[in-house]
Design a protein around this motif. Structure first.
Motif, PDB file in Angstrom:
ATOM      1  N   ASP A  34      -0.162  65.971  20.705  1.00 19.97           N
ATOM      2  CA  ASP A  34      -1.481  65.710  20.126  1.00 19.97           C
ATOM      3  C   ASP A  34      -1.501  64.249  19.667  1.00 19.97           C
ATOM      4  N   VAL A  35      -2.329  63.447  20.303  1.00 19.39           N
ATOM      5  CA  VAL A  35      -2.381  62.018  19.988  1.00 19.39           C
ATOM      6  C   VAL A  35      -2.764  61.768  18.537  1.00 19.39           C
ATOM      7  N   SER A  36      -3.488  62.711  17.931  1.00 12.83           N
ATOM      8  CA  SER A  36      -3.974  62.497  16.566  1.00 12.83           C
ATOM      9  C   SER A  36      -2.851  62.436  15.533  1.00 12.83           C
ATOM     10  N   VAL A  37      -1.650  62.910  15.896  1.00 14.65           N
ATOM     11  CA  VAL A  37      -0.553  62.871  14.936  1.00 14.65           C
ATOM     12  C   VAL A  37       0.187  61.530  14.974  1.00 14.65           C
ATOM     13  N   VAL A  38      -0.191  60.690  15.935  1.00 13.35           N
ATOM     14  CA  VAL A  38       0.492  59.399  16.102  1.00 13.35           C
ATOM     15  C   VAL A  38      -0.180  58.336  15.243  1.00 13.35           C
ATOM     16  N   GLU A  39       0.630  57.524  14.572  1.00 13.14           N
ATOM     17  CA  GLU A  39       0.112  56.403  13.782  1.00 13.14           C
ATOM     18  C   GLU A  39       0.543  55.091  14.421  1.00 13.14           C
ATOM     19  N   VAL A  40      -0.365  54.138  14.442  1.00 10.84           N
ATOM     20  CA  VAL A  40      -0.077  52.816  14.995  1.00 10.84           C
ATOM     21  C   VAL A  40      -0.371  51.770  13.929  1.00 10.84           C
ATOM     22  N   ASN A  41       0.630  51.003  13.547  1.00 13.41           N
ATOM     23  CA  ASN A  41       0.473  49.971  12.522  1.00 13.41           C
ATOM     24  C   ASN A  41       0.786  48.598  13.106  1.00 13.41           C
ATOM     25  N   PRO A  42      -0.180  47.671  13.115  1.00 14.73           N
ATOM     26  CA  PRO A  42       0.118  46.325  13.598  1.00 14.73           C
ATOM     27  C   PRO A  42       1.032  45.596  12.624  1.00 14.73           C
ATOM     28  N   LEU A  43       2.008  44.880  13.143  1.00 13.16           N
ATOM     29  CA  LEU A  43       2.927  44.097  12.313  1.00 13.16           C
ATOM     30  C   LEU A  43       2.545  42.630  12.420  1.00 13.16           C
ATOM     31  N   LYS A  44       2.387  41.979  11.287  1.00 12.96           N
ATOM     32  CA  LYS A  44       1.939  40.590  11.263  1.00 12.96           C
ATOM     33  C   LYS A  44       3.100  39.616  11.462  1.00 12.96           C
ATOM     34  N   GLY A  45       2.732  38.393  11.804  1.00 13.99           N
ATOM     35  CA  GLY A  45       3.720  37.314  11.864  1.00 13.99           C
ATOM     36  C   GLY A  45       4.170  36.942  13.263  1.00 13.99           C
ATOM     37  N   ALA A  46       3.898  37.796  14.265  1.00 17.30           N
ATOM     38  CA  ALA A  46       4.310  37.482  15.635  1.00 17.30           C
ATOM     39  C   ALA A  46       3.352  36.478  16.248  1.00 17.30           C
ATOM     40  N   MET A  47       3.890  35.498  16.973  1.00 19.28           N
ATOM     41  CA  MET A  47       3.041  34.465  17.564  1.00 19.28           C
ATOM     42  C   MET A  47       3.180  34.360  19.075  1.00 19.28           C
ATOM     43  N   THR A  48       4.075  35.152  19.647  1.00 27.41           N
ATOM     44  CA  THR A  48       4.238  35.168  21.097  1.00 27.41           C
ATOM     45  C   THR A  48       3.779  36.496  21.669  1.00 27.41           C
ATOM     46  N   ASN A  49       4.093  37.594  20.976  1.00 25.09           N
ATOM     47  CA  ASN A  49       3.696  38.935  21.391  1.00 25.09           C
ATOM     48  C   ASN A  49       2.877  39.593  20.287  1.00 25.09           C
ATOM     49  N   GLU A  50       2.303  40.762  20.616  1.00 22.59           N
ATOM     50  CA  GLU A  50       1.725  41.620  19.584  1.00 22.59           C
ATOM     51  C   GLU A  50       2.700  42.764  19.367  1.00 22.59           C
ATOM     52  N   VAL A  51       2.963  43.080  18.099  1.00 20.41           N
ATOM     53  CA  VAL A  51       4.000  44.055  17.775  1.00 20.41           C
ATOM     54  C   VAL A  51       3.409  45.143  16.878  1.00 20.41           C
ATOM     55  N   PHE A  52       3.782  46.402  17.194  1.00 21.08           N
ATOM     56  CA  PHE A  52       3.250  47.549  16.464  1.00 21.08           C
ATOM     57  C   PHE A  52       4.372  48.501  16.061  1.00 21.08           C
ATOM     58  N   GLU A  53       4.266  49.045  14.867  1.00 27.84           N
ATOM     59  CA  GLU A  53       5.119  50.157  14.461  1.00 27.84           C
ATOM     60  C   GLU A  53       4.378  51.436  14.820  1.00 27.84           C
TER      61      GLU A  53
END
Length: 343
Positions: free
Chosen positions: A35-54
């Motif tokens: 169930d996709v609704s149980v998944v959490e996606v948190n953007p992590l700041k500070g990256a300048m080459t890629n986008e990074v998510f927890e």
């Protein structure tokens, strides 16, 4: 902010691919994402080459959160490094007990093990205890046996970036940033810096605080993000770390550099003494002083390197960061310091 859906990733053409990869990773780890609704996606700041998510989801066994890191490759950044080489480095690091494990790959990124340690802050770099731990870790890192020719890569890379910057920039910017004269600067700098202390090691090349993690309990240091890693003079890597003390990428103006925060002579001596002593060696004052002086000159190569990086990033990267102003500051610092360090 935690998101219960993958809204942050939906702009990516490979959204469905990412979902399938994460589901497969979950199975490999003994979980199920049904169930996709149980998944959490948190953007992590500070990256300048890629986008990074927890990315989190409840574990199958006890409902605790399973954490992984999803890295979306920045657009156009392949000009800076070879992605296959970077993946090879990442996998070799893992085999050497360094950094996170690679869990899976997809077209525009990868899934990595989430390291349960905190990312350092700009202020942490000035803490004497933490700084000492970083110095020892750098020495360990430099002594790793990694793929690739054991020779300086910095000069060839800078020339490549200079040519690319010229192809992207307007004639106005070429003139403002003095790009037509930089080839001469790079050549003369290489000649000057290659005469003397030249220990080559496997260098991180981007040792800003956001690429350093620390386990609060064990006080162990982990270096992450190896996109720019290669063999280079170790003095270059040490200089890079010192230059990064002028930055705070989590401020309201992350592109602004404050060189009053650059470490003073005693801080640099202490760091380099720890670096040279970390594997049981007992360096003399002369050896410490020699490396301190060479490192200071290698800050010039760092300013050119990241100045060119900023100019190219201004054209190819969509991350919200004032790359051109960052570049201007690095070039300005190069010319200011050159007259002092190379009279």
């Amino acid at each position: 902010m935690a998101l219960k859906t993958f809204e942050l990733l939906k702009g990516c053409e490979t959204h469905e691919e990412i979902m399938k990869v994460l589901a497969a990773v979950a199975v490999d780890l003994g979980d199920v994402i049904d169930d996709v609704s149980v998944v959490e996606v948190n953007p992590l700041k500070g990256a300048m080459t890629n986008e990074v998510f927890e990315v989190n989801w409840p574990t199958k066994s006890d409902g605790h959160l399973r954490r992984v890191l999803v890295r979306l490759y920045g657009e156009g950044v392949e000009v800076f490094f070879d992605r296959d080489d970077e993946i090879q480095t990442f996998e070799c690091m893992s085999k050497n007990g360094q950094g996170p494990r690679l869990l899976s790959r997809f077209t525009t990124g990868r899934v990595e093990e989430f390291i349960h340690a905190r990312t350092l802050s700009a202020a942490d770099l000035r803490d004497p205890e933490i700084s000492s731990l970083i110095a020892s870790k750098m020495k360990e890192f430099h002594n790793l046996h990694m793929p690739g020719a054991k020779k300086a890569q910095i000069w060839q890379r800078m020339r490549k970036w200079l040519n690319h910057a010229k192809s992207l920039c307007s004639q106005k910017d070429i003139k403002i940033f003095g790009l037509d004269n930089l080839d001469t600067e790079i050549n003369s700098l290489r000649e000057l810096l290659s005469d003397g202390y030249q220990e080559i090691g496997f260098c991180h090349n981007d040792l800003q605080y956001g690429n350093i993690m620390m386990d609060e309990e064990t006080r162990s240091i982990t270096l992450i993000d190896y996109e720019y890693s290669s063999y280079n003079p170790v003095a270059y890597d040490l200089a890079n770390h010192f230059c990064e003390m002028a930055a705070d990428y989590h401020s309201d103006t992350p592109h602004v550099l404050d060189y009053t925060k650059y470490p003073d002579l005693e801080e640099r001596r202490r760091f380099i003494h720890t670096y040279l002593s970390s594997e049981g060696e007992k360096p003399s004052e002369g050896e410490v002083e020699q490396l301190v002086n060479v490192v200071e000159k290698y800050t010039l190569a760092n300013h050119l390197f990241w100045g060119l990086w900023g100019l190219i990033s201004n054209y190819v990267n969509t991350i919200d960061f004032d790359y051109k102003e960052y570049s201007r500051q690095r070039f300005q610092q190069y010319w200011l310091k050159k007259v002092i360090l190379l009279p």
